[in-house]
Design an enzyme around this catalytic site. Structure first.
Site, PDB file in Angstrom:
ATOM      1  N   GLU A 289       0.825  -1.209   0.000  1.00 16.54           N
ATOM      2  CA  GLU A 289       0.000   0.000   0.000  1.00 16.54           C
ATOM      3  C   GLU A 289       0.863   1.265   0.000  1.00 16.54           C
ATOM      4  OE1 GLU A 289      -3.772  -0.636   2.113  1.00 16.54           O
ATOM      5  OE2 GLU A 289      -3.567   1.387   2.887  1.00 16.54           O
TER       6      GLU A 289
ATOM      7  N   HIS B  30       7.096 -27.343  -1.249  1.00 16.74           N
ATOM      8  CA  HIS B  30       6.412 -28.405  -1.980  1.00 16.74           C
ATOM      9  C   HIS B  30       5.297 -27.832  -2.845  1.00 16.74           C
ATOM     10  CE1 HIS B  30       8.544 -31.309   0.541  1.00 16.74           C
ATOM     11  NE2 HIS B  30       8.421 -30.364   1.463  1.00 16.74           N
TER      12      HIS B  30
ATOM     13  N   LYS C 210     -12.894   2.714  -2.174  1.00 20.55           N
ATOM     14  CA  LYS C 210     -13.847   3.117  -1.134  1.00 20.55           C
ATOM     15  C   LYS C 210     -14.941   3.995  -1.746  1.00 20.55           C
ATOM     16  CE  LYS C 210     -10.789   2.890   2.947  1.00 20.55           C
ATOM     17  NZ  LYS C 210     -10.222   3.556   4.118  1.00 20.55           N
TER      18      LYS C 210
HETATM   19  O1  PA5 Z   1      -2.998   1.549   6.105  1.00 16.40           O
HETATM   20  C1  PA5 Z   1      -4.016   2.144   5.791  1.00 16.40           C
HETATM   21  O2  PA5 Z   1      -4.058   3.382   5.780  1.00 16.40           O
HETATM   22  C2  PA5 Z   1      -5.265   1.402   5.418  1.00 16.40           C
HETATM   23  O3  PA5 Z   1      -5.021   0.044   5.260  1.00 16.40           O
HETATM   24  C3  PA5 Z   1      -6.311   1.586   6.504  1.00 16.40           C
HETATM   25  O4  PA5 Z   1      -5.808   1.130   7.729  1.00 16.40           O
HETATM   26  C4  PA5 Z   1      -7.609   0.850   6.166  1.00 16.40           C
HETATM   27  O5  PA5 Z   1      -8.087   1.264   4.922  1.00 16.40           O
HETATM   28  C5  PA5 Z   1      -8.659   1.125   7.240  1.00 16.40           C
HETATM   29  O6  PA5 Z   1      -8.848   2.495   7.379  1.00 16.40           O
HETATM   30  P1  PA5 Z   1      -9.429   3.120   8.696  1.00 16.40           P
HETATM   31  O7  PA5 Z   1      -8.449   2.909   9.792  1.00 16.40           O
HETATM   32  O8  PA5 Z   1      -9.613   4.570   8.375  1.00 16.40           O
HETATM   33  O9  PA5 Z   1     -10.724   2.428   8.971  1.00 16.40           O
END
Ligand code: PA5
Length: 463
Positions: free
Chosen positions: A290, A319, A433
């Site tokens: 990410e 394996h 989202k």
């Molecule tokens: O690392 C990140 O920013 C994302 O993976 C968020 O943690 C995830 O989308 C969840 O978001 P939030 O904490 O706003 O619910």
């Protein structure tokens, strides 16, 4: 508790050890870029702009979490975390690594933790039906307070608890972990007068494991969050060095960057030989993917950056996936994870010494064989010309885990700097989202709902 440093072995990532590895001149050429990235991070850190690096030093927050967790342990047996992505993976990693293998049975310990990063109604309803709600506390974790999965779970459970325990009594069963000011979760916490913890505004989900996001569930389970934090502080110290060869996160980032960008190794396989760290690999996968997978660089130029993390587990994937890694496309580098010490070991009895294919195992231990398997994988990769490097840590203790968390968080920021991308944002995730809001009819997202319907309309190739 022994406090041992983790270490990294990069020998098989470099030529001439590894014929397809990094050359000295490539390393020399990238070193000034690393120094620049390191200095920028240090300068930002010094003026308080890299908030995740401050988390282990926030003594007041850590003590408060410890104190509240101790109280919660007296009143509750189960903690249910409602959260997803960076808001869930850290707690899961700590639970599995520190408390024991989830292999075949739930992690050991007197308290239970469930982290609900799913919407599968079968799984959720089964879990809810099994909970003793009077002994269960719910922790909603969301930085934005907007995330569909988390908020849907919250609304369902909020009503469930009100019905089962009564509106007033059920309030004591909620803890919100969210932004100090923004978002609907904060609004609800204020409105309903619920207990809450803050996620610092500058700390994104995937960098938040040592904030109350990961600390509260860990402390509830009885994990020493002090040791987690000490491990992180140790790693931050080791990464203050500008000299690349003594900065673990620096070397990790530079090696991955060079192998990906100069040697076409765009896939990073994490081949993990520490069963209890499989969820830590999942945590890493999210952090790395990410943070680095970006269409545009910081100047707005289209770059399509990223190094794809791939999860593999030893010896199982020897394996399975190993065939592909050894003989398939030359697009992979492998990072091996090795746990030096296990809590226990199992011996192999010296039976059937006369049978060649069994006799050699007698007198060895399972741990010994596991380590041998890792060496065999390392040798096979070497022979196949696949560059590899190895992360070794002492055991499944919080101090080792704290080091691992910060090794990868800092390495990810360095790698972002080398690739020229912003490691802290996630526009691709945000796009998903928005479409989801549109699809579910959220006000303000109508445009995305209509666009989604248009995009998915022409289904010509469905059988
Ligand atoms: O690392 C990140 O920013 C994302 O993976 C968020 O943690 C995830 O989308 C969840 O978001 P939030 O904490 O706003 O619910």
């Amino acid at each position: 508790m022994l406090h041992r440093d983790l270490h990294l072995d990069f020998n098989e990532a470099f030529a001439p050890q590894q014929a397809s590895g990094i050359s000295e001149s490539e390393l020399e050429a990238v070193t000034p870029n690393f120094i620049q990235v390191h200095r920028a991070l240090t300068a930002m850190h010094e003026i308080g702009q890299v908030q995740f690096m401050h988390l282990p030093l926030l003594e007041e927050v850590i003590s408060h979490v410890e104190q509240r967790a101790a109280e919660l342990r007296q009143n509750f047996d189960t903690l249910v975390v409602l959260g997803i992505g960076g808001s869930s993976l850290g707690a899961k990693a700590v639970e599995e690594a520190v408390l024991g293998p989830s292999y075949g049975s739930p992690a050991a310990g007197s308290k239970k933790l469930y982290v609900l990063d799913t919407l599968d109604p079968d799984c959720l309803s089964r879990l809810f039906a099994s909970l003793d709600l009077s002994r269960t506390v719910f922790n909603v974790v969301s930085k934005s307070g907007n995330t569909v999965e988390t908020m849907a779970q919250f609304l369902h459970c909020w009503e469930l608890l009100r019905q089962k325990l009564g509106a007033e009594a059920s309030r004591k069963h909620w803890i919100m972990t969210t932004d100090p000011q923004k978002g609907v979760l904060r609004q609800i916490a204020n409105q309903e007068n619920l207990e809450s913890f803050d996620i610092l505004p500058g700390v994104g989900g995937r960098f938040s494991v040592l904030s109350p996001v990961g600390l509260l569930p860990s402390a509830f389970l009885g994990v020493s969050i002090r040791e987690l934090v000490e491990g992180a502080i140790r790693m931050i110290k080791r990464c203050q060095r500008e000299d690349l060869w003594t900065n673990p996160a620096g070397m990790l980032a530079v090696v991955a960057y060079l192998l990906a960008e100069k040697h076409g190794r765009k896939q990073l396989v994490v081949f993990n030989y520490a069963e209890r760290f499989n969820r830590t690999v999942e945590w890493f996968r999210q952090l790395w993917a990410e943070s680095l997978g970006k269409r545009y660089d910081v100047e707005g130029k289209e770059v399509r950056a990223g190094i794809t993390p791939v999860q593999a587990s030893g010896p199982r994937d020897q394996h399975s996936q190993m065939q592909l890694y050894v003989e398939g496309p030359a697009d992979k580098m492998v990072m091996l994870w090795s746990q030096e010490k296990f809590d226990t070991d199992l011996s192999i009895p010296k039976l059937y010494p006369e049978i060649e294919s069994l006799g050699y195992l007698g007198g060895k231990t399972m741990g010994e064989i596991l380590h041998a398997e890792l060496s065999a994988t390392e040798a096979s990769l070497k022979e196949a010309g696949v560059p590899s490097f190895k992360l070794s840590f002492y055991g499944p203790d919080p101090y080792s885990l704290g080091q691992i968390f910060y090794l990868f968080e800092i390495a990810t920021v360095y790698a972002g700097g080398l690739l020229g991308v912003n490691p802290y944002d996630q526009p691709g995730v945000e796009l998903g989202k928005k479409y989801l809001y549109g699809r579910l009819g959220r006000r303000g997202a109508e445009e995305f709902g209509a666009a989604l319907a248009r995009k998915l309309k022409n289904k010509r190739y469905v059988i």
